[in-house]
Write a protein that holds these residues in place. Structure first.
Motif, PDB file in Angstrom:
ATOM      1  N   PHE A 165      55.826  50.140  63.268  1.00 57.52           N
ATOM      2  CA  PHE A 165      54.708  50.474  62.387  1.00 57.52           C
ATOM      3  C   PHE A 165      54.455  51.974  62.378  1.00 57.52           C
ATOM      4  O   PHE A 165      54.285  52.603  61.327  1.00 57.52           O
ATOM      5  CB  PHE A 165      53.448  49.729  62.835  1.00 57.52           C
ATOM      6  N   ASP A 166      54.448  52.562  63.549  1.00 61.25           N
ATOM      7  CA  ASP A 166      54.180  53.988  63.689  1.00 61.25           C
ATOM      8  C   ASP A 166      55.252  54.832  63.003  1.00 61.25           C
ATOM      9  O   ASP A 166      54.950  55.745  62.232  1.00 61.25           O
ATOM     10  CB  ASP A 166      54.106  54.330  65.177  1.00 61.25           C
ATOM     11  N   ASP A 190      46.916  44.004  67.482  1.00 70.22           N
ATOM     12  CA  ASP A 190      46.496  45.376  67.803  1.00 70.22           C
ATOM     13  C   ASP A 190      47.491  46.375  67.228  1.00 70.22           C
ATOM     14  O   ASP A 190      48.087  47.165  67.942  1.00 70.22           O
ATOM     15  CB  ASP A 190      46.383  45.540  69.319  1.00 70.22           C
ATOM     16  N   LEU A 191      47.683  46.335  65.906  1.00 69.61           N
ATOM     17  CA  LEU A 191      48.694  47.162  65.258  1.00 69.61           C
ATOM     18  C   LEU A 191      48.140  48.565  65.012  1.00 69.61           C
ATOM     19  O   LEU A 191      47.358  48.789  64.097  1.00 69.61           O
ATOM     20  CB  LEU A 191      49.133  46.531  63.941  1.00 69.61           C
ATOM     21  N   ARG A 192      48.534  49.497  65.867  1.00 66.61           N
ATOM     22  CA  ARG A 192      48.132  50.903  65.730  1.00 66.61           C
ATOM     23  C   ARG A 192      49.251  51.776  66.260  1.00 66.61           C
ATOM     24  O   ARG A 192      50.200  51.283  66.870  1.00 66.61           O
ATOM     25  CB  ARG A 192      46.821  51.179  66.476  1.00 66.61           C
ATOM     26  N   ARG A 193      49.138  53.058  66.019  1.00 66.75           N
ATOM     27  CA  ARG A 193      50.185  53.995  66.435  1.00 66.75           C
ATOM     28  C   ARG A 193      50.387  53.948  67.949  1.00 66.75           C
ATOM     29  O   ARG A 193      49.443  53.707  68.697  1.00 66.75           O
ATOM     30  CB  ARG A 193      49.837  55.409  65.986  1.00 66.75           C
ATOM     31  N   ILE A 194      51.618  54.234  68.356  1.00 65.16           N
ATOM     32  CA  ILE A 194      51.920  54.164  69.792  1.00 65.16           C
ATOM     33  C   ILE A 194      52.641  55.418  70.294  1.00 65.16           C
ATOM     34  O   ILE A 194      52.558  55.755  71.469  1.00 65.16           O
ATOM     35  CB  ILE A 194      52.761  52.905  70.100  1.00 65.16           C
ATOM     36  N   PHE A 237      48.044  61.904  63.164  1.00 62.34           N
ATOM     37  CA  PHE A 237      49.353  62.119  62.536  1.00 62.34           C
ATOM     38  C   PHE A 237      49.365  61.558  61.122  1.00 62.34           C
ATOM     39  O   PHE A 237      48.820  60.481  60.861  1.00 62.34           O
ATOM     40  CB  PHE A 237      50.451  61.471  63.371  1.00 62.34           C
ATOM     41  N   ILE A 238      50.004  62.304  60.210  1.00 68.03           N
ATOM     42  CA  ILE A 238      50.084  61.876  58.810  1.00 68.03           C
ATOM     43  C   ILE A 238      51.501  61.427  58.502  1.00 68.03           C
ATOM     44  O   ILE A 238      52.463  62.170  58.723  1.00 68.03           O
ATOM     45  CB  ILE A 238      49.681  63.027  57.867  1.00 68.03           C
ATOM     46  N   GLY A 239      51.652  60.233  57.969  1.00 70.55           N
ATOM     47  CA  GLY A 239      52.962  59.738  57.556  1.00 70.55           C
ATOM     48  C   GLY A 239      53.693  58.999  58.661  1.00 70.55           C
ATOM     49  O   GLY A 239      53.140  58.707  59.727  1.00 70.55           O
ATOM     50  N   HIS A 240      54.953  58.691  58.389  1.00 67.99           N
ATOM     51  CA  HIS A 240      55.781  57.910  59.305  1.00 67.99           C
ATOM     52  C   HIS A 240      57.111  58.647  59.486  1.00 67.99           C
ATOM     53  O   HIS A 240      57.943  58.677  58.580  1.00 67.99           O
ATOM     54  CB  HIS A 240      55.987  56.497  58.758  1.00 67.99           C
ATOM     55  N   PRO A 241      57.332  59.262  60.655  1.00 72.11           N
ATOM     56  CA  PRO A 241      58.399  60.257  60.819  1.00 72.11           C
ATOM     57  C   PRO A 241      59.833  59.752  60.760  1.00 72.11           C
ATOM     58  O   PRO A 241      60.745  60.571  60.631  1.00 72.11           O
ATOM     59  CB  PRO A 241      58.099  60.866  62.191  1.00 72.11           C
ATOM     60  N   GLY A 290      53.431  36.144  68.701  1.00 70.16           N
ATOM     61  CA  GLY A 290      53.045  34.792  69.086  1.00 70.16           C
ATOM     62  C   GLY A 290      54.169  34.025  69.758  1.00 70.16           C
ATOM     63  O   GLY A 290      53.930  33.036  70.458  1.00 70.16           O
ATOM     64  N   LEU A 291      55.408  34.480  69.554  1.00 63.90           N
ATOM     65  CA  LEU A 291      56.573  33.829  70.165  1.00 63.90           C
ATOM     66  C   LEU A 291      57.046  34.569  71.414  1.00 63.90           C
ATOM     67  O   LEU A 291      57.390  33.951  72.410  1.00 63.90           O
ATOM     68  CB  LEU A 291      57.725  33.768  69.152  1.00 63.90           C
ATOM     69  N   TRP A 292      57.081  35.890  71.323  1.00 64.22           N
ATOM     70  CA  TRP A 292      57.511  36.713  72.450  1.00 64.22           C
ATOM     71  C   TRP A 292      56.499  37.846  72.632  1.00 64.22           C
ATOM     72  O   TRP A 292      56.316  38.673  71.736  1.00 64.22           O
ATOM     73  CB  TRP A 292      58.892  37.330  72.206  1.00 64.22           C
ATOM     74  N   GLY A 293      55.873  37.897  73.783  1.00 65.55           N
ATOM     75  CA  GLY A 293      54.906  38.958  74.052  1.00 65.55           C
ATOM     76  C   GLY A 293      55.529  40.342  74.026  1.00 65.55           C
ATOM     77  O   GLY A 293      54.858  41.334  73.732  1.00 65.55           O
ATOM     78  N   SER A 294      56.826  40.420  74.300  1.00 65.68           N
ATOM     79  CA  SER A 294      57.507  41.717  74.334  1.00 65.68           C
ATOM     80  C   SER A 294      57.580  42.380  72.961  1.00 65.68           C
ATOM     81  O   SER A 294      57.877  43.568  72.862  1.00 65.68           O
ATOM     82  CB  SER A 294      58.924  41.557  74.902  1.00 65.68           C
ATOM     83  N   ALA A 295      57.289  41.620  71.896  1.00 69.04           N
ATOM     84  CA  ALA A 295      57.323  42.193  70.547  1.00 69.04           C
ATOM     85  C   ALA A 295      56.181  43.178  70.317  1.00 69.04           C
ATOM     86  O   ALA A 295      56.249  44.003  69.403  1.00 69.04           O
ATOM     87  CB  ALA A 295      57.266  41.078  69.507  1.00 69.04           C
ATOM     88  N   ASN A 296      55.145  43.107  71.139  1.00 73.37           N
ATOM     89  CA  ASN A 296      53.924  43.881  70.922  1.00 73.37           C
ATOM     90  C   ASN A 296      54.197  45.372  70.701  1.00 73.37           C
ATOM     91  O   ASN A 296      53.936  45.926  69.629  1.00 73.37           O
ATOM     92  CB  ASN A 296      52.981  43.672  72.109  1.00 73.37           C
ATOM     93  N   TRP A 297      54.713  46.047  71.707  1.00 76.18           N
ATOM     94  CA  TRP A 297      54.904  47.499  71.611  1.00 76.18           C
ATOM     95  C   TRP A 297      56.055  47.850  70.670  1.00 76.18           C
ATOM     96  O   TRP A 297      56.026  48.883  70.012  1.00 76.18           O
ATOM     97  CB  TRP A 297      55.140  48.099  73.000  1.00 76.18           C
TER      98      TRP A 297
END
Length: 204
Positions: A130-131, A142-146, A152-156, A117-124
């Motif tokens: 998160f991924d 839109d918080l999903r894997r990128i 994929f299982i888990g967070h590498p 909401g403050l900086w659009g660049s935070a999105n990816w």
């Protein structure tokens, strides 16, 4: 005629940030010419808003957001909260930078506010954290894997994630599609061979 941009001294940046944040800053430090601010999760979003807008700060750009897993920090002797989010902010108008760090209060479900909401660049950047770390950003639209696959299982990037992963995928010609299966690689420790011969490989 060229305009020369003079960098703001780190001590000046530290003083401006400290004055703007007040008691919302848990800790402010200066090391190696870089200012780092640590805030609690409850103050994270408001502190970021202040750093963006306050006179003397004016950090208009968010350059990076990354997750951190401290579980093996200091050879495992670290006993604080496990997951942190570190944001790097840049003030173009004042030519200064600051590092903003927040620790997620729950190791089992790490959650902090989103800065989209403050900086659009935070999105990816937040999607990447998160991924790779499983850090949830509250308010992200839109918080999903990128980077990893949908299955994929888990967070590498978590320190306890196995190097070989949990599953592998291959193309099955009989089924005509890609399938997932348990990892078939045996985990092993590889010790490099120590060469002791004086003339090994023709070397003198």
């Amino acid at each position: 005629m060229t305009n020369t941009v003079v960098s703001t001294a780190p001590e000046t940046t530290l003083a401006a940030v400290a004055a703007a944040l007040g008691d919302k800053a848990k800790n402010i430090s200066l090391a190696l010419g870089e200012v780092t601010v640590i805030v609690t999760a409850a103050n994270y979003l408001e502190a970021a808003r202040i750093l963006k807008d306050a006179p003397g700060c004016q950090f208009e750009q968010l350059m990076d957001v990354c997750g951190v897993d401290y579980s093996e920090y200091k050879m495992g002797d670290y006993d604080g909260l496990r997951y942190a989010v570190t944001s790097h902010l840049l003030s173009v108008s004042l030519n200064q930078r600051v590092r903003l760090r927040v620790f997620a209060p729950d190791d089992d479900l790490p959650v902090v506010d989103s800065l989209t909401g403050l900086w659009g660049s935070a999105n990816w950047f937040e999607r990447e954290a998160f991924d790779l770390y499983g850090i949830v950003f509250e308010g992200h639209a839109d918080l999903r894997r990128i980077l990893t696959d949908y299955g994929f299982i888990g967070h590498p990037f978590r320190k306890d994630f196995p190097v070989s992963g949990h599953v592998e995928m291959r193309y099955d010609p009989e089924r005509g599609r890609v399938i997932y299966q348990p990892v078939s690689i045996e985990p092993r420790e590889i010790t490099p061979r120590i060469i002791r011969e004086d003339k090994y490989g023709g070397l003198q």
